[in-house]
Scaffold this active site. Structure first.
Site, PDB file in Angstrom:
ATOM      1  N   LYS A 129       0.812  -1.213   0.000  1.00  0.00           N
ATOM      2  CA  LYS A 129       0.000   0.000   0.000  1.00  0.00           C
ATOM      3  C   LYS A 129       0.850   1.271   0.000  1.00  0.00           C
ATOM      4  CE  LYS A 129      -4.385  -1.759   1.773  1.00  0.00           C
ATOM      5  NZ  LYS A 129      -4.136  -3.169   1.516  1.00  0.00           N
ATOM      6  N   HIS A 246     -16.334  -2.510   8.066  1.00  0.00           N
ATOM      7  CA  HIS A 246     -15.415  -2.471   6.922  1.00  0.00           C
ATOM      8  C   HIS A 246     -15.617  -3.611   5.932  1.00  0.00           C
ATOM      9  CE1 HIS A 246     -13.628   0.516   9.454  1.00  0.00           C
ATOM     10  NE2 HIS A 246     -13.237  -0.387  10.342  1.00  0.00           N
ATOM     11  N   ARG A 304      -7.344  -7.806  -9.305  1.00  0.00           N
ATOM     12  CA  ARG A 304      -8.046  -9.092  -9.398  1.00  0.00           C
ATOM     13  C   ARG A 304      -9.507  -8.818  -9.691  1.00  0.00           C
ATOM     14  NH1 ARG A 304     -10.850  -8.649  -4.656  1.00  0.00           N
ATOM     15  NH2 ARG A 304      -9.795  -7.642  -2.906  1.00  0.00           N
TER      16      ARG A 304
END
Length: 441
Positions: A129, A246, A304
């Protein structure tokens, strides 16, 4: 919905795919492969020997025993060995598990197996990230302040500089696992410990990342596809703002009530981000958006297929999983008709049906009818293994000529047509959520 493009099969070199996954996405991949006349090989851990995905493939092979059945699906060497043993010339990783693993993509390349997804270098870029944020920043794409959380001190220093609240994230994962919001200093140590444990269990990597937590943003993601020539296109956007802890609950395509100029900026930046790194195959670029301020921030790229790819398929009339196979085999965006698609038609809404607790399904019947699609893996007599994600089915409702509010009401109504007994599910919660007036804003 059929495969995209014409005349592709005559030039196809792919004959048999190893599906390195389970559940509804493994069934989805097997169906797309069958439509392209590609044979499929499914795999299963011992806990999954009665799973429905094993019945949809041409051949099914057991994975060697592991103490943790999740670990069986994370065994790169075993997956490659089964692919070689069964004559597979390609491998589709689905989502979750090893879908973003550079090691799996590299192992496929070494074994002469086509990986249905981006190359190892791109997976490594977006699997980190911090590197992904640096990539976006270099392209002048806005990012939320954040940093690597290699040590507790890194997080404490970040909090000292930027204050609370912050979000702790698994650096190598997604899907809501390994994520914790921290609103008070006394929550920090427990959040770090839990995130590391969840990240290691789910992704085999306990590296973390910390970023500033925005208050009540919308979660907008852009579907992209790239081919071997370096060309990248977008297939418009989805709104994934409805979440619980989340985890996404409801997804909508296209994003309703999104200002035109802001939409255009998101689409352009998603293409710019992926084209700049030679992106191939399907992927999703995710943003946090504050429409009333005209602000948006890149958060990550998932290299993906996504759980919510279905709503894009409906409004764009494209089979994204079939397109993945075709792009991996060398077809161009232009050949597949993806390079210049018309705007989305109508609206599509997806609701994720998950189990709560353990048990055996004593009854399972999916709704059907015009504008209704279900991607699921339940059946009467099935006992879902508790070690895996509790997602049981995805309900997708689509109307090409109806407004967003109408499709939302259709989805809420159709949820009531599910007949599931033996295990508690989130169907009541989904019905309640879809009836909230706030969803129309």
């Amino acid at each position: 919905m059929g495969p995209v493009g014409t005349g592709w099969k005559e030039n196809n070199v792919l004959q048999r795919v190893l599906i390195a996954n389970r559940g509804e996405i493994a069934i989805r991949i097997a169906k797309a492969a069958a439509a392209l006349e590609i044979e499929s090989v499914s795999v299963y851990a011992a806990a999954d020997r009665l799973a429905l995905h094993t019945r949809h493939s041409t051949l099914s092979k057991p994975l060697a025993d592991h103490q943790d059945p999740v670990a069986a699906y994370l065994d790169v060497d075993q997956l490659i060995a089964i692919a070689a043993e069964t004559g597979c010339d390609c491998l589709h990783p689905g989502y979750g598990f090893l879908s973003e693993s550079p090691a799996l993509a590299a192992a496929c390349a070494e074994a002469g197996i086509t990986f249905i997804g981006p190359g190892a270098e791109v997976l490594a870029l977006f699997g980190d990230k911090v590197a992904a944020r640096d990539h976006a920043r270099a392209l002048h794409i806005p990012v939320i302040p954040g940093a690597a959380a290699d040590t507790d001190a890194d997080v404490e220093n970040f909090v000292s500089e930027h204050g609370l609240p912050v979000m702790i994230k698994a650096a190598a994962g997604g899907g809501g696992r390994g994520m914790r919001a921290v609103h008070a200093p006394e929550q920090l140590q427990e959040a770090l410990s839990r995130c590391r444990g969840e990240a290691l269990s789910a992704f085999g990597n306990d590296k973390l990342f910390v970023e500033r937590l925005l208050a009540h943003p919308r979660h907008i993601e852009v579907q992209v596809c790239g081919d071997h020539s370096g060309a990248v296109c977008h297939l418009y956007e989805r709104d994934c703002s409805v979440q619980l802890r989340h985890q996404k609950l409801v997804e909508i395509a296209p994003a309703p009530n999104l200002p035109r100029e802001l939409r255009s900026q998101l689409l352009d930046d998603a293409v710019k981000l992926t084209a700049a790194c030679g992106y191939r195959n399907a992927g999703t670029v995710e943003f946090l958006v504050i429409p009333e301020r005209g602000e948006y921030f890149f958060i990550e790229c998932n290299p993906r297929i996504q759980v919510e790819h279905t709503v894009t398929e409906q409004v764009m009339a494209v089979d994204l999983v079939a397109a993945q196979f075709q792009l991996a085999a060398g077809a161009s965006l232009a050949e597949l008709g993806l390079a210049d698609l018309p705007p989305p038609r109508g609206f599509a809404v997806q609701a994720r049906i998950s189990t709560h607790g353990s048990g055996t399904l004593t009854a399972y019947k999916e709704p059907a009818g015009a504008g209704v699609r279900v991607d699921g893996h339940g059946y009467a007599g099935y006992t879902p293994p508790p070690q895996f994600d509790p997602l049981l089915a995805k309900l997708i409702c689509y109307q090409p000529n109806a407004g967003y509010a109408q499709v939302l009401k259709q989805t809420a109504r159709t949820l009531g047509e599910f007949h599931i007994q033996g295990i508690n599910t989130n169907l009541p919660l989904l019905t309640q959520v879809l009836s909230q007036p706030a969803l129309l804003q």
